[in-house]
Scaffold this active site. Sequence first.
Site, mmCIF file in Angstrom:
data_model
loop_
_atom_site.group_PDB
_atom_site.id
_atom_site.type_symbol
_atom_site.label_atom_id
_atom_site.label_comp_id
_atom_site.label_asym_id
_atom_site.label_seq_id
_atom_site.Cartn_x
_atom_site.Cartn_y
_atom_site.Cartn_z
ATOM 1 N N THR A 61 34.632 -50.233 -100.959
ATOM 2 C CA THR A 61 35.065 -51.643 -100.907
ATOM 3 C C THR A 61 33.919 -52.547 -100.482
ATOM 4 O O THR A 61 32.870 -52.084 -100.010
ATOM 5 C CB THR A 61 36.227 -51.827 -99.901
ATOM 6 O OG1 THR A 61 35.694 -51.588 -98.585
ATOM 7 C CG2 THR A 61 37.372 -50.881 -100.174
ATOM 8 N N CYS A 62 34.171 -53.849 -100.594
ATOM 9 C CA CYS A 62 33.121 -54.822 -100.290
ATOM 10 C C CYS A 62 32.991 -55.083 -98.797
ATOM 11 O O CYS A 62 32.168 -55.906 -98.387
ATOM 12 C CB CYS A 62 33.410 -56.125 -101.018
ATOM 13 S SG CYS A 62 33.386 -55.881 -102.794
ATOM 14 N N ASP A 63 33.811 -54.436 -97.971
ATOM 15 C CA ASP A 63 33.759 -54.696 -96.531
ATOM 16 C C ASP A 63 32.768 -53.760 -95.843
ATOM 17 O O ASP A 63 32.737 -52.560 -96.122
ATOM 18 C CB ASP A 63 35.159 -54.488 -95.934
ATOM 19 C CG ASP A 63 35.241 -55.013 -94.514
ATOM 20 O OD1 ASP A 63 34.187 -55.387 -93.950
ATOM 21 O OD2 ASP A 63 36.345 -55.055 -93.963
#
Length: 395
Positions: free
Chosen positions: A340-342
């Site tokens: 994910t982008c986190d």
Amino acid sequence: MSAVLDLKSHLAEQINNDHLAGYSRQKLRALAAQHGAPLFIIDEDRIEGQYKALSRALPAVKMRYAIKALPDPYVLRKLRALGSGFDVATTGEIDLLKRCDIDASQAIHTHPIKKDAEIKAALDFGIQLFVVDNVAEIDKFLPYKDQAQLMIRVNFRNQDAVVDLSRKFGCLLTRVPDLVAHAQAQGIEVVGLSFHVGSQVPSPSAHVSAIEMSADLMANMPQVNWRVLDIGGGFPIEYVGPTMAIEDFCAPINEALSLLPPEIDLLAEPGRFVAGPSAIHLMSVVGKAQRGARTWYYLDDGVYGVLSGQIYDHAKYPVMTLNHHDVDVPLMPSVLAGPTCDSIDVIDEDIELPELQIGDVMVATQVGAYTMASATEFNLYHRPQSLWLKAADLS
Ligand SMILES: Cc1ncc(COP(=O)(O)O)c(C=O)c1O
């Protein structure tokens, strides 16, 4: 192959298999190739082995599997076939039992806080035994006093538990007489005590003292027709460090339970012990980048997915590559990250790995409990496919 080479590759295979508990790297790679990664695999034989090991270790106790740990229809049907009952906490879990054609005959409702609609749904399903820990919750049973029986959940704080559930639920032992009196004054029947000393506890001492104190209290309140003691869950499994063998863990618990009169039904609500060791998770490398001294490998699942237990359950899972690498292959400081982008989505910042290539498959083990159950679809990465296999398909 020469004898020396043969021995070397045998040794490498053994080292590589240390944490794989008998599973074959080759078969796991083939499964990832056939079904794609990420792939969550539940081992039917291990569900059975864990359930039977705990039942053997606690021969006088009836099992009520805590559905929340791994709410999977195959798991529920298997456990039912083995004789298990169920610990239900929500209407969603009741719906799952219904979908599996499992009736309420061995189900208990253990959530100390619930809406009226949830009580009604549980009663309609046929559940009779519920848990409360406060006056407001007891009062919710006034309309159903002819259908429901209550256990009072007692709070035994346990700093040693990885997850201390008594922070949130349970009344002090000293409050039990007042709560019982309050229920009895309204004609609501109290039949038992329950507790949960926390999940993944390192030693049986919390269970033992909770049982001893519960037994004392019951003996000192003869005005109650005590029929049940529910000792909750907490039974530990091995993640990256060693844990007590389950029969050693349970021996002092059995001794404490023998203090109770024989007419008391003894229940337990194991989740982690049954589900945890029974699933593995295959993930593939989708990207790699050198950042400073470390190589970052990006996998197709991470802490927003099946490894969500790293966040919610404070667990650290053994993660390893499925490549057959030689004993003397150099290991490099690496980072394993989810897709994910986190930036919180990092599985391990400090892991030594041989060099990996895009497409290589990694496996996380001991991931059956509180993993898929809390996986999100953040970034709209969908929850991984789940396979239900026999040990022979994996070994
Ligand atoms: C009420 C209740 N029962 C049983 C369990 C299962 O506990 P464990 O996974 O430690 O066996 C839990 C875990 O949260 C729980 O809250």
